[in-house]
Scaffold this motif. Sequence first.
Motif, PDB file in Angstrom:
ATOM      1  N   LYS A 116      -6.785  13.131   6.588  1.00 50.37           N
ATOM      2  CA  LYS A 116      -5.362  12.866   6.790  1.00 50.37           C
ATOM      3  C   LYS A 116      -4.516  13.476   5.671  1.00 50.37           C
ATOM      4  O   LYS A 116      -3.296  13.309   5.663  1.00 50.37           O
ATOM      5  CB  LYS A 116      -5.110  11.360   6.859  1.00 50.37           C
ATOM      6  N   ASN A 117      -5.176  14.152   4.750  1.00 47.89           N
ATOM      7  CA  ASN A 117      -4.473  14.780   3.628  1.00 47.89           C
ATOM      8  C   ASN A 117      -3.628  13.768   2.859  1.00 47.89           C
ATOM      9  O   ASN A 117      -2.506  14.064   2.438  1.00 47.89           O
ATOM     10  CB  ASN A 117      -3.592  15.931   4.124  1.00 47.89           C
ATOM     11  N   THR A 118      -4.178  12.572   2.683  1.00 46.00           N
ATOM     12  CA  THR A 118      -3.414  11.457   2.137  1.00 46.00           C
ATOM     13  C   THR A 118      -4.226  10.704   1.091  1.00 46.00           C
ATOM     14  O   THR A 118      -5.434  10.500   1.254  1.00 46.00           O
ATOM     15  CB  THR A 118      -2.989  10.495   3.258  1.00 46.00           C
ATOM     16  N   VAL A 119      -3.522  10.283   0.042  1.00 51.81           N
ATOM     17  CA  VAL A 119      -4.087   9.406  -0.972  1.00 51.81           C
ATOM     18  C   VAL A 119      -3.342   8.083  -0.903  1.00 51.81           C
ATOM     19  O   VAL A 119      -2.118   8.061  -0.668  1.00 51.81           O
ATOM     20  CB  VAL A 119      -3.947  10.024  -2.372  1.00 51.81           C
ATOM     21  N   TYR A 120      -4.061   7.003  -1.122  1.00 57.56           N
ATOM     22  CA  TYR A 120      -3.480   5.670  -1.032  1.00 57.56           C
ATOM     23  C   TYR A 120      -3.599   4.943  -2.366  1.00 57.56           C
ATOM     24  O   TYR A 120      -4.505   5.205  -3.153  1.00 57.56           O
ATOM     25  CB  TYR A 120      -4.192   4.849   0.040  1.00 57.56           C
ATOM     26  N   LEU A 121      -2.689   4.017  -2.560  1.00 57.16           N
ATOM     27  CA  LEU A 121      -2.788   3.091  -3.686  1.00 57.16           C
ATOM     28  C   LEU A 121      -2.527   1.693  -3.134  1.00 57.16           C
ATOM     29  O   LEU A 121      -1.388   1.360  -2.795  1.00 57.16           O
ATOM     30  CB  LEU A 121      -1.788   3.427  -4.787  1.00 57.16           C
ATOM     31  N   GLN A 122      -3.593   0.926  -3.019  1.00 55.83           N
ATOM     32  CA  GLN A 122      -3.467  -0.469  -2.583  1.00 55.83           C
ATOM     33  C   GLN A 122      -3.186  -1.317  -3.811  1.00 55.83           C
ATOM     34  O   GLN A 122      -3.970  -1.305  -4.763  1.00 55.83           O
ATOM     35  CB  GLN A 122      -4.756  -0.941  -1.908  1.00 55.83           C
ATOM     36  N   MET A 123      -2.078  -2.037  -3.778  1.00 53.11           N
ATOM     37  CA  MET A 123      -1.659  -2.827  -4.930  1.00 53.11           C
ATOM     38  C   MET A 123      -1.625  -4.294  -4.532  1.00 53.11           C
ATOM     39  O   MET A 123      -0.872  -4.678  -3.632  1.00 53.11           O
ATOM     40  CB  MET A 123      -0.278  -2.372  -5.415  1.00 53.11           C
ATOM     41  N   ASN A 124      -2.444  -5.094  -5.172  1.00 53.30           N
ATOM     42  CA  ASN A 124      -2.511  -6.531  -4.912  1.00 53.30           C
ATOM     43  C   ASN A 124      -2.080  -7.311  -6.142  1.00 53.30           C
ATOM     44  O   ASN A 124      -2.005  -6.760  -7.241  1.00 53.30           O
ATOM     45  CB  ASN A 124      -3.947  -6.921  -4.530  1.00 53.30           C
ATOM     46  N   SER A 125      -1.804  -8.585  -5.941  1.00 51.79           N
ATOM     47  CA  SER A 125      -1.408  -9.471  -7.047  1.00 51.79           C
ATOM     48  C   SER A 125      -0.305  -8.841  -7.882  1.00 51.79           C
ATOM     49  O   SER A 125      -0.379  -8.799  -9.119  1.00 51.79           O
ATOM     50  CB  SER A 125      -2.627  -9.782  -7.928  1.00 51.79           C
ATOM     51  N   ARG A 152       0.853  -1.184   0.000  1.00 52.32           N
ATOM     52  CA  ARG A 152       0.000   0.000   0.000  1.00 52.32           C
ATOM     53  C   ARG A 152       0.889   1.234   0.000  1.00 52.32           C
ATOM     54  O   ARG A 152       1.681   1.440   0.927  1.00 52.32           O
ATOM     55  CB  ARG A 152      -0.933   0.038   1.203  1.00 52.32           C
ATOM     56  N   LEU A 153       0.746   2.019  -1.028  1.00 51.13           N
ATOM     57  CA  LEU A 153       1.483   3.267  -1.123  1.00 51.13           C
ATOM     58  C   LEU A 153       0.641   4.392  -0.522  1.00 51.13           C
ATOM     59  O   LEU A 153      -0.588   4.379  -0.627  1.00 51.13           O
ATOM     60  CB  LEU A 153       1.811   3.594  -2.577  1.00 51.13           C
ATOM     61  N   SER A 154       1.338   5.344   0.079  1.00 48.19           N
ATOM     62  CA  SER A 154       0.691   6.530   0.621  1.00 48.19           C
ATOM     63  C   SER A 154       1.291   7.768  -0.005  1.00 48.19           C
ATOM     64  O   SER A 154       2.478   7.791  -0.340  1.00 48.19           O
ATOM     65  CB  SER A 154       0.874   6.600   2.145  1.00 48.19           C
ATOM     66  N   CYS A 155       0.497   8.784  -0.130  1.00 50.54           N
ATOM     67  CA  CYS A 155       0.959  10.078  -0.631  1.00 50.54           C
ATOM     68  C   CYS A 155       0.349  11.136   0.275  1.00 50.54           C
ATOM     69  O   CYS A 155      -0.865  11.355   0.241  1.00 50.54           O
ATOM     70  CB  CYS A 155       0.525  10.279  -2.072  1.00 50.54           C
ATOM     71  N   THR A 156       1.196  11.758   1.077  1.00 50.64           N
ATOM     72  CA  THR A 156       0.728  12.741   2.040  1.00 50.64           C
ATOM     73  C   THR A 156       1.116  14.140   1.586  1.00 50.64           C
ATOM     74  O   THR A 156       2.259  14.378   1.192  1.00 50.64           O
ATOM     75  CB  THR A 156       1.316  12.458   3.431  1.00 50.64           C
ATOM     76  N   ALA A 157       0.152  15.036   1.650  1.00 49.00           N
ATOM     77  CA  ALA A 157       0.373  16.411   1.199  1.00 49.00           C
ATOM     78  C   ALA A 157       0.645  17.330   2.383  1.00 49.00           C
ATOM     79  O   ALA A 157       0.138  17.119   3.483  1.00 49.00           O
ATOM     80  CB  ALA A 157      -0.844  16.901   0.430  1.00 49.00           C
ATOM     81  N   SER A 158       1.435  18.348   2.115  1.00 44.53           N
ATOM     82  CA  SER A 158       1.679  19.404   3.094  1.00 44.53           C
ATOM     83  C   SER A 158       1.658  20.735   2.366  1.00 44.53           C
ATOM     84  O   SER A 158       1.866  20.786   1.150  1.00 44.53           O
ATOM     85  CB  SER A 158       3.014  19.194   3.806  1.00 44.53           C
ATOM     86  N   GLY A 159       1.354  21.781   3.105  1.00 44.13           N
ATOM     87  CA  GLY A 159       1.313  23.103   2.491  1.00 44.13           C
ATOM     88  C   GLY A 159       0.040  23.362   1.716  1.00 44.13           C
ATOM     89  O   GLY A 159      -0.033  24.349   0.977  1.00 44.13           O
ATOM     90  N   GLY A 160      -0.930  22.514   1.867  1.00 48.13           N
ATOM     91  CA  GLY A 160      -2.200  22.679   1.172  1.00 48.13           C
ATOM     92  C   GLY A 160      -3.074  21.478   1.420  1.00 48.13           C
ATOM     93  O   GLY A 160      -2.594  20.438   1.891  1.00 48.13           O
ATOM     94  N   SER A 161      -4.343  21.613   1.110  1.00 48.13           N
ATOM     95  CA  SER A 161      -5.287  20.532   1.341  1.00 48.13           C
ATOM     96  C   SER A 161      -5.595  19.792   0.053  1.00 48.13           C
ATOM     97  O   SER A 161      -5.855  20.407  -0.981  1.00 48.13           O
ATOM     98  CB  SER A 161      -6.588  21.105   1.920  1.00 48.13           C
ATOM     99  N   ARG A 217      -8.782   7.998  -0.993  1.00 41.73           N
ATOM    100  CA  ARG A 217      -8.289   9.233  -0.392  1.00 41.73           C
ATOM    101  C   ARG A 217      -8.905   9.438   0.975  1.00 41.73           C
ATOM    102  O   ARG A 217     -10.075   9.074   1.186  1.00 41.73           O
ATOM    103  CB  ARG A 217      -8.555  10.436  -1.298  1.00 41.73           C
ATOM    104  N   ASP A 218      -8.124   9.991   1.876  1.00 38.58           N
ATOM    105  CA  ASP A 218      -8.586  10.356   3.208  1.00 38.58           C
ATOM    106  C   ASP A 218      -8.266  11.838   3.363  1.00 38.58           C
ATOM    107  O   ASP A 218      -7.141  12.211   3.712  1.00 38.58           O
ATOM    108  CB  ASP A 218      -7.884   9.514   4.266  1.00 38.58           C
ATOM    109  N   ASN A 219      -9.257  12.653   3.085  1.00 38.11           N
ATOM    110  CA  ASN A 219      -9.015  14.097   3.105  1.00 38.11           C
ATOM    111  C   ASN A 219      -8.650  14.592   4.503  1.00 38.11           C
ATOM    112  O   ASN A 219      -7.885  15.548   4.648  1.00 38.11           O
ATOM    113  CB  ASN A 219     -10.241  14.836   2.578  1.00 38.11           C
ATOM    114  N   SER A 227     -14.539  14.245  -6.087  1.00 38.59           N
ATOM    115  CA  SER A 227     -15.805  13.589  -5.741  1.00 38.59           C
ATOM    116  C   SER A 227     -15.641  12.082  -5.577  1.00 38.59           C
ATOM    117  O   SER A 227     -16.628  11.361  -5.432  1.00 38.59           O
ATOM    118  CB  SER A 227     -16.851  13.876  -6.825  1.00 38.59           C
ATOM    119  N   ARG A 228     -14.373  11.613  -5.605  1.00 37.55           N
ATOM    120  CA  ARG A 228     -14.018  10.206  -5.339  1.00 37.55           C
ATOM    121  C   ARG A 228     -14.356   9.274  -6.492  1.00 37.55           C
ATOM    122  O   ARG A 228     -14.415   8.052  -6.285  1.00 37.55           O
ATOM    123  CB  ARG A 228     -14.604   9.690  -4.026  1.00 37.55           C
ATOM    124  N   SER A 229     -14.573   9.794  -7.675  1.00 44.12           N
ATOM    125  CA  SER A 229     -14.621   8.915  -8.839  1.00 44.12           C
ATOM    126  C   SER A 229     -13.209   8.396  -9.090  1.00 44.12           C
ATOM    127  O   SER A 229     -12.238   9.136  -8.947  1.00 44.12           O
ATOM    128  CB  SER A 229     -15.116   9.676 -10.063  1.00 44.12           C
TER     129      SER A 229
END
Length: 124
Positions: free
Chosen positions: A74-83, A18-27, A70-72, A53-55
């Motif tokens: 936590k200001n974070t977007v995730y990428l769950q990678m399986n298989s 699972r990759l995470s991408c956390t933002a700072s300096g903005g929402s 995305r978890d707004n 809108s989470r499409s």
Amino acid sequence: VQLQASGGGLVQAGGSLRLSCTASGGSINNYHMGWFRQAPGKEREFVSAITRSRSTYYADSEKGRFTISRDNAKNTVYLQMNSLKPEDTAVYYCATSARLIISSLPLKEQYDSWGQGTLVTVSS
């Protein structure tokens, strides 16, 4: 906005990360978010995107294996990678886009800010 990607590593084929991408300096509330990847010697390619809108959108090779979220709060977007497959080996980048042009979501030019990338290595 500055982006920090994390969660990469070495995994065997068939495994998950699972990759995470956390933002700072903005929402990230203000942005559509994308994940791209770049393998050695290859162009950076689209992996997935999630709108405000989470499409969600995926490259054909990732459909059914990857999930973007995305978890707004936590200001974070995730990428769950399986298989995972050896051909998924690449540096993965997250990016923001202030504009929503659905047909352009897979294009690097659509995105404004990029994180530094996190390396995913899948062994066979």
